[in-house]
Design an enzyme around this catalytic site. Structure first.
Site, short mmCIF file in Angstrom:
data_model
loop_
_atom_site.label_atom_id
_atom_site.label_comp_id
_atom_site.label_asym_id
_atom_site.label_seq_id
_atom_site.Cartn_x
_atom_site.Cartn_y
_atom_site.Cartn_z
N ARG A 113 0.82 -1.22 0.00
CA ARG A 113 0.00 0.00 0.00
C ARG A 113 0.85 1.26 0.00
O ARG A 113 0.34 2.34 -0.22
CB ARG A 113 -0.97 -0.02 1.19
CG ARG A 113 -2.12 -1.01 0.96
CD ARG A 113 -2.95 -1.21 2.18
NE ARG A 113 -2.25 -1.96 3.21
CZ ARG A 113 -2.72 -2.19 4.44
NH1 ARG A 113 -3.90 -1.70 4.77
NH2 ARG A 113 -2.03 -2.89 5.30
N HIS A 156 -1.81 -5.18 -4.38
CA HIS A 156 -2.68 -4.04 -4.09
C HIS A 156 -2.84 -3.13 -5.32
O HIS A 156 -3.91 -2.60 -5.57
CB HIS A 156 -2.12 -3.26 -2.90
CG HIS A 156 -2.91 -2.03 -2.59
ND1 HIS A 156 -4.25 -2.10 -2.22
CD2 HIS A 156 -2.59 -0.72 -2.63
CE1 HIS A 156 -4.70 -0.87 -2.04
NE2 HIS A 156 -3.72 -0.03 -2.28
N ASP A 175 -14.46 1.20 -2.42
CA ASP A 175 -13.87 2.50 -2.81
C ASP A 175 -13.68 2.53 -4.32
O ASP A 175 -13.78 1.49 -4.99
CB ASP A 175 -12.54 2.77 -2.06
CG ASP A 175 -11.54 1.62 -2.21
OD1 ASP A 175 -11.54 0.98 -3.29
OD2 ASP A 175 -10.78 1.37 -1.26
N LYS A 209 -15.60 6.50 -0.87
CA LYS A 209 -14.89 6.53 0.42
C LYS A 209 -13.75 7.54 0.37
O LYS A 209 -13.07 7.66 -0.65
CB LYS A 209 -14.33 5.12 0.71
CG LYS A 209 -13.43 5.02 1.92
CD LYS A 209 -12.79 3.62 2.04
CE LYS A 209 -11.36 3.59 1.52
NZ LYS A 209 -10.67 2.32 1.76
C1 R5P Z 1 -7.13 0.31 0.36
O1 R5P Z 1 -6.95 0.96 -0.65
C2 R5P Z 1 -7.24 -1.18 0.40
O2 R5P Z 1 -7.74 -1.69 -0.80
C3 R5P Z 1 -8.14 -1.61 1.55
O3 R5P Z 1 -9.42 -1.06 1.34
C4 R5P Z 1 -7.60 -1.10 2.85
O4 R5P Z 1 -6.25 -1.44 3.00
C5 R5P Z 1 -8.40 -1.70 4.00
O5 R5P Z 1 -7.92 -1.14 5.18
P1 R5P Z 1 -8.83 -1.08 6.47
O6 R5P Z 1 -9.39 -2.45 6.66
O7 R5P Z 1 -7.87 -0.68 7.59
O8 R5P Z 1 -9.87 -0.03 6.24
#
Ligand code: R5P
Length: 319
Positions: free
Chosen positions: A104, A138, A177, A200
């Site tokens: 990420r 990712h 998102d 989001k």
């Molecule tokens: C973000 O862009 C990823 O695709 C996930 O949505 C994110 O890493 C999820 O993180 P969390 O569970 O802490 O909201």
């Protein structure tokens, strides 16, 4: 595919570090070979020591390790095992990284920060890999951080089979998102159902704000899909938004169960009908919930390894 994996010109060796022994054993079972004996332990001062206990000279070596929590130790184990294989004269070394940690941190979002995913790619290449086999990176462009081939498998073929078997009526696939839209659209297309997207925003790391739901979800069963569930803030926020917009049952699926911080209580509180993960990261027993299902990825990984080893195309595994 019909061939005897033990009868190729170069031997195949599958080595596991510590993060994902069960998956590594499942992969070797599918391939019909034994896991190569190795040690991977920690000294009292925190330094890591690895040793490959059989010869890998002239062999095609596959090292299985997710760089999940503890991310830095797991990464270091992998780097050291690659170095050990290289210095033991392996013919080729493939890093099999079911979950690629640091993924990420793939761009500069603000001044004076590193691009950590690129640094990890540099470290792996410097250690001596010739190839990476991974799942649901990712961001696709992370493949370009490596100057060696990257085969990025998708969980979706397995997910499609699973959801088809559930036969859920009035299903809508929802991306939590905008970044996950392609993944959600692909699944919706194969499940022949509708698509919705949650708007989001992330004001700061590990905090998310839901603004709106784009698409028809009222009275529908919804399937939220993400690559990673970390604190479960995004997915539980998404589930709440879907309830507010009149959704019926809500399912969620994510490839990588990172599950840190309050993830488990967030997942419990979100009221999911079912939570589906893969086994790219093992879930400790105290984090397992009754409504969690784990989809096994060993068939996909073992088939990809078999094809890489025998120089065959892996592209139809991506369908
Ligand atoms: C973000 O862009 C990823 O695709 C996930 O949505 C994110 O890493 C999820 O993180 P969390 O569970 O802490 O909201």
């Amino acid at each position: 595919m019909n061939f005897d994996i033990t009868k190729k010109k170069h031997d195949i060796k599958i080595i596991s570090c510590n993060s994902n022994l069960t998956l590594a054993n499942d992969i070797t079972d599918k391939l019909g070979v034994s896991l190569t004996e190795s040690d991977c332990k920690k000294f009292l001062d925190g330094e890591i020591f690895v040793k490959i206990k059989e010869s890998v000279r002239g062999c095609d070596v596959f090292i299985v390790q997710s760089t999940c929590k503890p991310a830095n130790d797991n990464l270091m184990e992998l780097l050291l095992m690659i170095d050990a294989a290289k210095r033991a004269s392996a013919r080729t070394i493939t890093a099999v990284i079911p979950y690629f940690g640091y993924s990420r941190q793939d761009r500069k979002m603000e001044p004076r920060v590193p691009i950590s995913a690129k640094l990890v790619a540099n470290l792996l290449m410097k250690a001596g890999i010739q190839r990476v086999l991974t799942m649901d990176l990712h961001a696709d462009q992370i493949q370009g951080f490596f100057d060696v081939p990257v085969d990025n498998l998708f969980l979706t073929p397995i997910a499609i089979g699973y959801f088809n078997s559930l036969k859920i009526d009035d299903l809508v696939v929802v991306s939590p998102d905008s970044g996950g839209t392609d993944r959600a659209r692909y699944l919706a297309k194969h499940l022949q159902c509708g698509l919705a997207i949650i708007d989001k925003r992330r004001p700061k790391a590990n905090v998310c704000e839901i603004m709106n739901v784009i698409g028809e979800v009222e009275g529908k069963n919804c399937l939220l899909i993400d690559d990673i569930i970390d604190t479960a803030g995004s997915i539980s926020g998404g589930a709440k938004a879907l309830k507010d917009f009149g959704a019926k049952d809500i399912y969620c699926i994510a490839t990588h169960p990172v599950l840190s911080g309050n993830a488990v209580s967030n997942l419990k509180g979100a009221g999911f009908k079912e939570i589906i993960f893969s086994d790219t990261i093992p879930i400790p027993e105290d984090k397992m919930l009754d409504n969690m299902t784990i989809l096994r990825t060993c068939s996909l990984f073992s088939e990809a390894i078999k094809r890489i080893y025998s120089g065959e195309s892996v592209s139809n595994l991506f369908v």
